[in-house]
Design a protein around this motif. Structure first.
Motif, short mmCIF file in Angstrom:
data_model
loop_
_atom_site.label_atom_id
_atom_site.label_comp_id
_atom_site.label_asym_id
_atom_site.label_seq_id
_atom_site.Cartn_x
_atom_site.Cartn_y
_atom_site.Cartn_z
N THR A 9 0.84 -1.20 0.00
CA THR A 9 0.00 0.00 0.00
C THR A 9 0.87 1.24 0.00
O THR A 9 0.63 2.20 -0.75
CB THR A 9 -0.93 0.01 1.24
OG1 THR A 9 -1.71 -1.18 1.23
CG2 THR A 9 -1.85 1.22 1.22
N GLY A 45 2.24 2.13 -3.22
CA GLY A 45 1.26 2.40 -4.28
C GLY A 45 1.04 1.23 -5.22
O GLY A 45 0.60 1.41 -6.35
N PHE A 102 -0.58 -1.80 -4.05
CA PHE A 102 -1.75 -2.59 -3.67
C PHE A 102 -3.01 -2.17 -4.43
O PHE A 102 -3.80 -3.02 -4.86
CB PHE A 102 -2.00 -2.51 -2.16
CG PHE A 102 -3.03 -3.49 -1.70
CD1 PHE A 102 -2.68 -4.79 -1.37
CD2 PHE A 102 -4.38 -3.13 -1.63
CE1 PHE A 102 -3.64 -5.71 -0.98
CE2 PHE A 102 -5.34 -4.05 -1.25
CZ PHE A 102 -4.96 -5.34 -0.92
N ASP A 103 -3.23 -0.86 -4.60
CA ASP A 103 -4.46 -0.43 -5.28
C ASP A 103 -4.49 -0.88 -6.74
O ASP A 103 -5.56 -1.08 -7.31
CB ASP A 103 -4.69 1.08 -5.14
CG ASP A 103 -3.57 1.90 -5.74
OD1 ASP A 103 -2.41 1.45 -5.66
OD2 ASP A 103 -3.83 2.98 -6.28
N ALA A 153 -5.61 -4.41 -6.46
CA ALA A 153 -7.02 -4.46 -6.07
C ALA A 153 -7.93 -4.11 -7.24
O ALA A 153 -9.03 -4.62 -7.37
CB ALA A 153 -7.28 -3.52 -4.90
N LYS A 154 -7.46 -3.20 -8.11
CA LYS A 154 -8.24 -2.83 -9.29
C LYS A 154 -8.45 -4.08 -10.16
O LYS A 154 -9.47 -4.27 -10.79
CB LYS A 154 -7.50 -1.76 -10.08
CG LYS A 154 -8.43 -0.82 -10.82
CD LYS A 154 -7.67 0.14 -11.69
CE LYS A 154 -7.01 1.26 -10.93
NZ LYS A 154 -6.05 1.99 -11.77
N ASN A 181 -5.26 -2.98 4.13
CA ASN A 181 -5.16 -1.89 3.15
C ASN A 181 -6.08 -0.73 3.51
O ASN A 181 -5.70 0.44 3.40
CB ASN A 181 -5.50 -2.42 1.75
CG ASN A 181 -5.77 -1.31 0.75
OD1 ASN A 181 -6.89 -1.06 0.35
ND2 ASN A 181 -4.71 -0.61 0.37
N LEU A 234 -6.71 7.59 -1.57
CA LEU A 234 -6.13 7.23 -2.87
C LEU A 234 -5.62 5.80 -2.95
O LEU A 234 -5.80 5.11 -3.94
CB LEU A 234 -4.95 8.16 -3.19
CG LEU A 234 -5.25 9.50 -3.82
CD1 LEU A 234 -3.96 10.14 -4.25
CD2 LEU A 234 -6.18 9.33 -5.01
N GLU A 235 -4.94 5.36 -1.89
CA GLU A 235 -4.32 4.04 -1.92
C GLU A 235 -5.28 2.92 -1.54
O GLU A 235 -4.90 1.76 -1.47
CB GLU A 235 -3.09 4.00 -0.99
CG GLU A 235 -1.97 4.94 -1.39
CD GLU A 235 -1.50 4.72 -2.81
OE1 GLU A 235 -1.53 3.57 -3.28
OE2 GLU A 235 -1.12 5.71 -3.46
N PHE A 236 -6.53 3.27 -1.23
CA PHE A 236 -7.51 2.25 -0.90
C PHE A 236 -7.82 1.45 -2.16
O PHE A 236 -8.10 2.01 -3.21
CB PHE A 236 -8.78 2.90 -0.35
CG PHE A 236 -9.88 1.93 -0.02
CD1 PHE A 236 -9.68 0.93 0.92
CD2 PHE A 236 -11.11 2.01 -0.65
CE1 PHE A 236 -10.69 0.03 1.21
CE2 PHE A 236 -12.12 1.11 -0.36
CZ PHE A 236 -11.91 0.12 0.58
N GLY A 237 -7.74 0.13 -2.03
CA GLY A 237 -7.91 -0.72 -3.21
C GLY A 237 -9.36 -1.03 -3.48
O GLY A 237 -9.98 -1.78 -2.74
N ASN A 238 -9.93 -0.43 -4.52
CA ASN A 238 -11.31 -0.80 -4.90
C ASN A 238 -11.46 -0.68 -6.41
O ASN A 238 -10.61 -0.12 -7.09
CB ASN A 238 -12.34 0.07 -4.18
CG ASN A 238 -12.23 1.52 -4.57
OD1 ASN A 238 -11.20 1.97 -5.06
ND2 ASN A 238 -13.29 2.27 -4.37
N GLN A 239 -12.54 -1.24 -6.90
CA GLN A 239 -12.79 -1.17 -8.35
C GLN A 239 -13.80 -0.07 -8.63
O GLN A 239 -14.74 0.12 -7.88
CB GLN A 239 -13.32 -2.52 -8.84
CG GLN A 239 -12.25 -3.59 -8.87
CD GLN A 239 -12.80 -4.94 -9.27
OE1 GLN A 239 -13.91 -5.30 -8.91
NE2 GLN A 239 -12.01 -5.71 -10.00
N ARG A 240 -13.59 0.63 -9.73
CA ARG A 240 -14.53 1.69 -10.11
C ARG A 240 -15.66 1.08 -10.93
O ARG A 240 -15.44 0.17 -11.72
CB ARG A 240 -13.81 2.75 -10.93
CG ARG A 240 -12.59 3.31 -10.28
CD ARG A 240 -11.95 4.36 -11.15
NE ARG A 240 -12.59 5.64 -10.96
CZ ARG A 240 -12.27 6.48 -9.98
NH1 ARG A 240 -11.33 6.17 -9.12
NH2 ARG A 240 -12.89 7.63 -9.85
#
Lengths: 151, 335
Positions: free
Chosen positions: A76, A79, A81-82, A85-86, A101, B151-157
């Motif tokens: 995380t 930069g 991890f995101d 996760a995407k 996270n 910003l660094e939170f992992g999620n899908q748009r």
């Protein structure tokens, strides 16, 4: 036409128009990513066990959790991890990596508002509901378990 | 100036946009409009400690670059009208403090650019001011932390979401006749509409009815039609919002042909992971300043309608179950 009918029709139309996220490929990627994280955890567990054969399973499990959390926080911070996760979606979010996270990303983001009102107050901004729900439901289950054990 | 119909105002004297300038972030610079965006910055913090400070610096830099390049003295400007999408309009307010000229802050989310230009032209045509500075800006990372997640939170748009544009656009509106610069001919202030869209990610659907409402009122007030214009540009409806906008107009027997663009839809490529396109107060401001304005100066476009569109969303009211109200203000430009 009244407003609520108009809005209802409009929302139905929007629902039809809006592109959907591709669920089949999302599921597949979540499966791959979630599976990879779990295999990685298992690998850490096996390595620890081979070094410390006498260690009991609970302690090994704790070390596995600690390792996954630590690695997530490092990824995380850099930069990475995101980006994972995407790709992985729920595959990265559901294991303990998602929880780590959500706390680490808040801590990084709100550091600018200071240690007390920034990091301190907002660190659990995303993870907070998870903890509240976790505690509430385990209490509920505990009470049910207690009542059942009376009979 | 005279009022036409219910919402439209027609200028009696020439009101000219003498200068327009845009400054964008690197993602925007790498998009399809790259060659029009001459000024950009690489690092999204712009050398500052926070994204709010970065947005402020971006706006200040855009304005000072424009003033410097055109040798404009800040004391010759009567008024500054500007808006952004951060709480309390912090970017515009802080920059106004540095500029030390009278300031009117406007909030209509991503419709800020046309709202400020429309207000400026009515003030100038009314004889109250000679020269007004207008601006609008937004910053992806600052907007993300205010409206969404870290910003660094992992999620899908979601597939129907949009991406906040990092950019600042500023313009100088003057009371004068000029052969080279586009004039503001008519302005139309929009009504706030609420079609019950609750999903904060689906801003295109929330804003499309507002844009359709404003443009239909404008056509009614001015007795014109889409084919009278070289270009009709909406602010940041995105691909989905634009389709809905066209659909609503078609249902009302107004057909828009190929003279239509959406600033949000055209600012990013399909492979930049921005889903439906750009959004934010900076979106229409930079596309107007860097692209539409320049095309008008080169006389490639003569008559243009610009409708910036604003989703007036608040995370507080949304969590309380209220939908997203939206508004769109229109300006008619003539080269």
């Amino acid at each position: 036409m009244n407003k609520s009918q108009r809005n209802q029709d409009y929302l139905m139309y929007v629902e039809k128009q809006s592109p959907k996220s591709p669920w089949l490929s999302s599921l597949f990627r979540a499966f791959i990513m979630g599976g990879t994280i779990c295999c990685f955890g298992q690998m850490i567990g096996d390595v620890i066990k081979s070094f410390f054969p006498t260690m009991d399973l609970l302690t090994v499990g704790a070390w596995v959790n600690i390792s996954v959390i630590a690695l997530t926080i490092i990824l995380t911070a850099f930069g990475i991890f995101d980006v994972l996760a995407k790709y992985g979606g729920a595959g990265t979010f559901i294991p303990i990596s998602g929880f780590a996270n959500s706390i680490a990303s808040c801590a990084i983001e709100y550091k600018k508002e200071g240690l007390v009102f920034g990091v301190g107050a907002k660190m659990f901004y995303v993870a907070g509901p998870v903890i509240v729900n976790g505690v509430s439901y385990s209490m509920l289950v505990g009470i049910i378990y207690f009542i059942i054990s009376l009979f | 100036m005279k009022k036409l119909g219910k919402q439209t105002y027609e200028m009696a004297n020439p009101v000219t946009i003498s200068y327009a300038h845009a400054l964008v972030g690197s993602k925007e610079k790498n998009g399809p409009l790259s060659k029009y965006f001459k000024d950009y910055f690489e690092d999204d913090t712009f050398g500052e400690k926070s994204f709010e400070k970065a947005e402020r610096k971006m706006l200040k830099t855009a304005i000072s670059d424009m003033l410097l390049a055109n040798k404009i003295n800040i004391d010759d400007i009567d008024l500054y009208i500007g808006g952004d999408i951060l709480n309390q309009l912090v970017s515009s307010n802080f920059v106004a403090e540095e500029l030390q000229i009278p300031f009117v802050g406007v909030y209509s989310a991503c419709s800020s650019v046309t709202e400020s230009l429309a207000l400026a032209s009515t003030l100038i045509d009314g004889g109250f001011c000679n020269r007004i500075l207008c601006s609008a800006c937004s910053h992806f990372s600052a907007a993300e932390r205010q409206y969404r997640f870290p910003l660094e939170f992992g999620n899908q748009r979601q597939a129907y979401s949009q991406w906040t544009v990092t950019g600042a656009g500023c313009m100088i509106v003057d009371k004068k006749e000029s052969q080279n610069c586009p004039k503001i001919k008519r302005v139309c202030f929009g009504k706030v509409v609420d079609y019950g869209v609750l999903d904060l990610a689906n801003m295109g659907a929330a804003m499309a009815p507002a844009a359709a409402d404003t443009i239909m009122e404008f056509f009614k007030d001015t007795k014109t039609q889409p084919s009278d214009y070289d270009l009709i540009a909406t602010g940041d409806l995105g691909k989905l919002g634009s389709d809905i906008f066209r659909d609503i107009l078609a249902q009302n027997s107004i057909v828009i042909e190929n003279n239509y663009i959406d600033c949000g839809h055209m600012i990013f490529n399909g492979n930049q992971e921005c889903m439906q396109g750009g959004s934010g107060a900076g979106c229409s401001a930079v596309v107007f300043s860097a692209y539409i304005y320049q095309k008008m100066k080169q006389k490639k476009l003569k008559k243009v309608l610009l409708l910036a569109t604003g989703a007036l969303m608040s995370t507080t009211t949304n969590q309380q179950g209220d939908a997203i109200p939206a508004v769109s203000h229109l300006i008619e430009l003539e080269a």
